[in-house]
Motif scaffolding. Structure first.
Motif, PDB file in Angstrom:
ATOM      1  N   ARG A   1       0.813  -1.216   0.000  1.00 32.98           N
ATOM      2  CA  ARG A   1       0.000   0.000   0.000  1.00 32.98           C
ATOM      3  C   ARG A   1       0.847   1.268   0.000  1.00 32.98           C
ATOM      4  O   ARG A   1       0.475   2.261  -0.622  1.00 32.98           O
ATOM      5  N   CYS A   2       1.969   1.245   0.706  1.00 26.90           N
ATOM      6  CA  CYS A   2       2.773   2.464   0.899  1.00 26.90           C
ATOM      7  C   CYS A   2       4.059   2.485   0.080  1.00 26.90           C
ATOM      8  O   CYS A   2       4.745   3.511   0.065  1.00 26.90           O
ATOM      9  N   ASN A   3       4.431   1.375  -0.554  1.00 30.26           N
ATOM     10  CA  ASN A   3       5.694   1.258  -1.299  1.00 30.26           C
ATOM     11  C   ASN A   3       6.891   1.617  -0.433  1.00 30.26           C
ATOM     12  O   ASN A   3       7.792   2.328  -0.857  1.00 30.26           O
ATOM     13  N   CYS A   4       6.892   1.131   0.789  1.00 25.87           N
ATOM     14  CA  CYS A   4       7.980   1.456   1.701  1.00 25.87           C
ATOM     15  C   CYS A   4       8.053   0.436   2.821  1.00 25.87           C
ATOM     16  O   CYS A   4       7.028  -0.069   3.282  1.00 25.87           O
ATOM     17  N   VAL A   5       9.275   0.125   3.249  1.00 29.26           N
ATOM     18  CA  VAL A   5       9.531  -0.664   4.445  1.00 29.26           C
ATOM     19  C   VAL A   5      10.654   0.055   5.187  1.00 29.26           C
ATOM     20  O   VAL A   5      11.707   0.318   4.608  1.00 29.26           O
ATOM     21  N   PRO A   6      10.450   0.392   6.469  1.00 24.45           N
ATOM     22  CA  PRO A   6      11.498   1.101   7.196  1.00 24.45           C
ATOM     23  C   PRO A   6      12.745   0.232   7.366  1.00 24.45           C
ATOM     24  O   PRO A   6      12.648  -0.989   7.452  1.00 24.45           O
ATOM     25  N   PRO A   7      13.910   0.841   7.419  1.00 21.64           N
ATOM     26  CA  PRO A   7      15.133   0.063   7.627  1.00 21.64           C
ATOM     27  C   PRO A   7      15.203  -0.460   9.055  1.00 21.64           C
ATOM     28  O   PRO A   7      14.626   0.105   9.978  1.00 21.64           O
ATOM     29  N   GLY A   8      15.907  -1.553   9.226  1.00 24.27           N
ATOM     30  CA  GLY A   8      16.090  -2.128  10.553  1.00 24.27           C
ATOM     31  C   GLY A   8      14.997  -3.114  10.907  1.00 24.27           C
ATOM     32  O   GLY A   8      14.086  -3.385  10.145  1.00 24.27           O
ATOM     33  N   THR A   9      15.106  -3.671  12.130  1.00 20.52           N
ATOM     34  CA  THR A   9      14.132  -4.662  12.575  1.00 20.52           C
ATOM     35  C   THR A   9      13.075  -4.065  13.494  1.00 20.52           C
ATOM     36  O   THR A   9      12.070  -4.701  13.782  1.00 20.52           O
ATOM     37  N   HIS A  10      13.289  -2.836  13.955  1.00 25.86           N
ATOM     38  CA  HIS A  10      12.320  -2.204  14.854  1.00 25.86           C
ATOM     39  C   HIS A  10      12.478  -0.689  14.761  1.00 25.86           C
ATOM     40  O   HIS A  10      13.578  -0.180  14.556  1.00 25.86           O
TER      41      HIS A  10
END
Length: 115
Positions: free
Chosen positions: A83-92
């Motif tokens: 939906r957002c075309n994004c995944v934040p970096p890192g695991t948390h």
């Protein structure tokens, strides 16, 4: 007189042909630029939200790798990524790097949906 008019006619025709070739070459270069714009770009780093194409599967696998419930996390992350075309970096954390689309999405229980 006849040779001057033939020379003038030849000059006009050659100018017309040169201008026509420039128009066709510029339109073909514009088509090439448009074709390049539709190709997916692969850029590594925190600016993933600016890309047209994001590999949700591998990014969510990294994001949910240390989660206590990795399958649930991966499923939610995949939905948010599509939906957002994004995944934040890192695991948390780092959710604010994906903007309001990622941070404001809620579950039916009004809890944050995206990991």
């Amino acid at each position: 007189m006849a040779s001057n008019s033939k020379f003038l006619l030849l000059l006009i025709i050659s100018i017309f042909l040169v201008s026509l070739s420039q128009v066709s070459s510029s339109s073909s270069s514009e088509a090439g630029i448009e074709a390049q714009a539709h190709q997916p770009q692969v850029v590594k780093g925190p600016n993933r939200r600016f890309l047209g194409f994001v590999d949700c599967g591998s990014l969510c696998a990294v994001r949910c790798g240390k989660h206590s419930r990795p399958n649930v996390c991966t499923r939610a992350c995949g939905t948010c990524c599509q939906r957002c075309n994004c995944v934040p970096p890192g695991t948390h954390g780092n959710r604010e790097q994906c903007g309001s689309c990622y941070t404001d999405m809620l579950t039916h229980g009004n809890r944050p949906k995206c990991p």
